[in-house]
Design a protein around this motif. Structure first.
Motif, PDB file in Angstrom:
ATOM      1  N   ASN A 361       0.807  -1.223   0.000  1.00  0.00           N
ATOM      2  CA  ASN A 361       0.000   0.000   0.000  1.00  0.00           C
ATOM      3  C   ASN A 361       0.842   1.276   0.000  1.00  0.00           C
ATOM      4  O   ASN A 361       0.326   2.378   0.223  1.00  0.00           O
ATOM      5  N   LEU A 362       2.136   1.136  -0.276  1.00  0.00           N
ATOM      6  CA  LEU A 362       2.975   2.330  -0.386  1.00  0.00           C
ATOM      7  C   LEU A 362       2.604   3.112  -1.640  1.00  0.00           C
ATOM      8  O   LEU A 362       2.611   2.580  -2.748  1.00  0.00           O
ATOM      9  N   ASN A 363       2.257   4.368  -1.448  1.00  0.00           N
ATOM     10  CA  ASN A 363       1.869   5.247  -2.557  1.00  0.00           C
ATOM     11  C   ASN A 363       3.077   6.094  -2.949  1.00  0.00           C
ATOM     12  O   ASN A 363       3.659   6.792  -2.121  1.00  0.00           O
ATOM     13  N   LYS A 364       3.442   6.024  -4.222  1.00  0.00           N
ATOM     14  CA  LYS A 364       4.613   6.767  -4.698  1.00  0.00           C
ATOM     15  C   LYS A 364       4.504   8.253  -4.380  1.00  0.00           C
ATOM     16  O   LYS A 364       5.510   8.912  -4.062  1.00  0.00           O
ATOM     17  N   ALA A 365       3.289   8.787  -4.424  1.00  0.00           N
ATOM     18  CA  ALA A 365       3.098  10.221  -4.171  1.00  0.00           C
ATOM     19  C   ALA A 365       3.408  10.595  -2.722  1.00  0.00           C
ATOM     20  O   ALA A 365       3.688  11.761  -2.423  1.00  0.00           O
ATOM     21  N   ASP A 366       3.361   9.598  -1.811  1.00  0.00           N
ATOM     22  CA  ASP A 366       3.625   9.874  -0.391  1.00  0.00           C
ATOM     23  C   ASP A 366       5.105   9.872  -0.061  1.00  0.00           C
ATOM     24  O   ASP A 366       5.501  10.309   1.028  1.00  0.00           O
ATOM     25  N   ALA A 397      11.710   3.889  -2.528  1.00  0.00           N
ATOM     26  CA  ALA A 397      11.280   3.476  -3.870  1.00  0.00           C
ATOM     27  C   ALA A 397      11.472   1.978  -4.084  1.00  0.00           C
ATOM     28  O   ALA A 397      10.742   1.366  -4.869  1.00  0.00           O
ATOM     29  N   THR A 398      12.434   1.382  -3.369  1.00  0.00           N
ATOM     30  CA  THR A 398      12.646  -0.065  -3.518  1.00  0.00           C
ATOM     31  C   THR A 398      11.496  -0.871  -2.910  1.00  0.00           C
ATOM     32  O   THR A 398      11.387  -2.069  -3.167  1.00  0.00           O
ATOM     33  N   LEU A 399      10.646  -0.216  -2.115  1.00  0.00           N
ATOM     34  CA  LEU A 399       9.517  -0.907  -1.483  1.00  0.00           C
ATOM     35  C   LEU A 399       8.246  -0.823  -2.318  1.00  0.00           C
ATOM     36  O   LEU A 399       7.217  -1.379  -1.929  1.00  0.00           O
TER      37      LEU A 399
END
Length: 410
Positions: A361-366, A397-399
């Motif tokens: 659920n990691l959002n790139k925008a966050d 970013a690796t996540l």
């Protein structure tokens, strides 16, 4: 601000904040281990003349009968127990307030934590606030516990946080989910029981996440700028024990030997934190917990390999020693190669324990905001090298999930 200036300011801050820690008196505590240690701890509590105990735990442990194992012994010893079972993961100040209300209503003269780090941190704050103005929020920071807390005891039911052995607690704001750190040597429990019987049958996912939490503590304390002979010895032993016994406990939840060794390893890691603090892994993991509710141990496990790769050069010698300790590196390997092999072993342990390589659920925008908060927090820790925002963003970013990564480079 240049990285040189940021590092200079951090080292100056660390030197100042380390002074009261170095002047702390030796910490006194008692630990019961082995089969029957729950009963030993409870009888010890009764022998202290304590007559009314607030038990701080959670509903699942009450329903499973874990809390009753201690309460029954205390009752036999003439101690009246009041149970607060409202603790949830990432305890909040509102939970502390609820526990304080019960403590006051029933005039409890001691506190017993039964559970994982959340219950223990909540209990620590309740015991401290009860003697210091009854407002946990006013204890945030270092050395704010002016008067002795109510006598505090702990029965950990996970092998990860090490909170049963530390002088600190982490409590969240229920509205913002921001985590606040409370640290004072008076918060250390008077006695604990490391009872493998309470850990048998723990689900594999929880075993994995909490075990990697303990490993994070052991590694971060071992490479810390504040490391001492004592903390290094605890961290070193803990790393060895975790690599040996965590896979066993994960494969077979009924392996009593593995459970007991993991309980001791987590305790050792907690002891190391008192001297050496934590580091960049925690700085990032705390933000993932705040932003997404990611369980703390899982968050630590997810980010640790990449954070260690980032710090590999700055922490090369201690990481190399750990590589040789767990026999993934030999005497013929250079320190650089030995450190690299150790980091690879940490990543491989994650895989063996079923921990994913990404946060779904990691959002790139966050990522920019998470990185900014993590860099700020990390600058207050005795880390061997500071992260920049760009470096932290690269780690995060690796996540990203495979889909998110593909979209990023499309």
């Amino acid at each position: 601000m240049s990285k040189f200036l940021r590092t200079l300011l951090q080292r100056t801050y660390l030197a100042l904040i380390a002074i009261p820690f170095k002047l702390m008196p030796s910490l006194a505590y008692m630990a019961f281990t082995g089969q029957g240690s729950t009963a030993q701890l409870c009888r010890h509590i009764a022998r202290q003349g304590i007559r009314k105990v607030l038990v701080v735990s959670d509903k699942p442990l009450v329903e499973l009968g874990i809390v009753a194992r201690a309460v029954d012994v205390l009752t036999e010893e003439g101690v009246v127990c009041t149970i607060y079972d409202g603790t949830l993961p990432d305890p909040t100040f509102s939970m502390v307030d609820a526990g304080l209300a019960l403590q006051a209503e029933y005039s409890c003269d001691a506190v017993l934590a039964i559970g994982g780090g959340s219950s223990i941190d909540c209990a620590k704050t309740i015991a401290s606030a009860a003697s210091n103005g009854r407002d946990g929020r006013k204890l945030v920071g270092y050395f704010k516990v002016k008067k002795a807390p109510l006598p505090l005891f702990a029965l950990p039911t996970t092998s990860g946080t090490g909170s049963e052995a530390t002088i600190a607690a982490v409590i969240s704001d229920q509205q913002t989910h921001e985590k606040f750190f409370i640290a004072d040597p008076k918060m250390l429990p008077k006695a604990v029981a490391l009872d493998a019987d309470l850990l048998l049958g723990m689900p594999g996912a929880i075993t994995a996440a909490t075990g990697m939490d303990a490993l994070t503590h052991a590694i971060e304390t071992y490479i810390s700028l504040w490391g001492t002979d004592s903390s290094n010895a605890y961290g070193y032993a803990s790393v060895k024990m975790i690599f040996e016994y965590l896979p066993r406990a994960y494969r077979d939840g009924s392996d009593a030997v593995a459970r007991e060794q993991m309980a001791i390893a987590a305790y050792y890691s907690g002891m190391a934190i008192n001297d050496a603090g934590v580091g960049n892994v925690h700085a990032i993991a705390h933000q993932l917990g705040r932003q997404y509710g990611t369980p703390h141990g899982l968050a630590n496990a997810l980010v640790m390999p990449e954070v260690l790769r980032f710090m590999a050069k700055a922490a090369q010698e201690p990481l190399a020693r750990l590589g040789r300790l767990i026999d993934v590196a030999g005497s013929g390997d250079s320190d650089e190669k030995a450190a690299e092999k150790f980091i690879d072993a940490v990543a491989d342990l994650n895989r063996r324990l079923g921990i994913p390589g990404y946060l779904d659920n990691l959002n790139k925008a966050d990522i920019p905001a998470i990185a900014a908060a993590a860099v700020k927090e990390g600058a207050a820790y005795p880390v061997p090298i500071l992260m920049s925002r760009a470096e932290c963003q690269a780690i995060l970013a690796t996540l990203l999930s495979t889909t998110e990564r593909a979209a990023e480079f499309a």
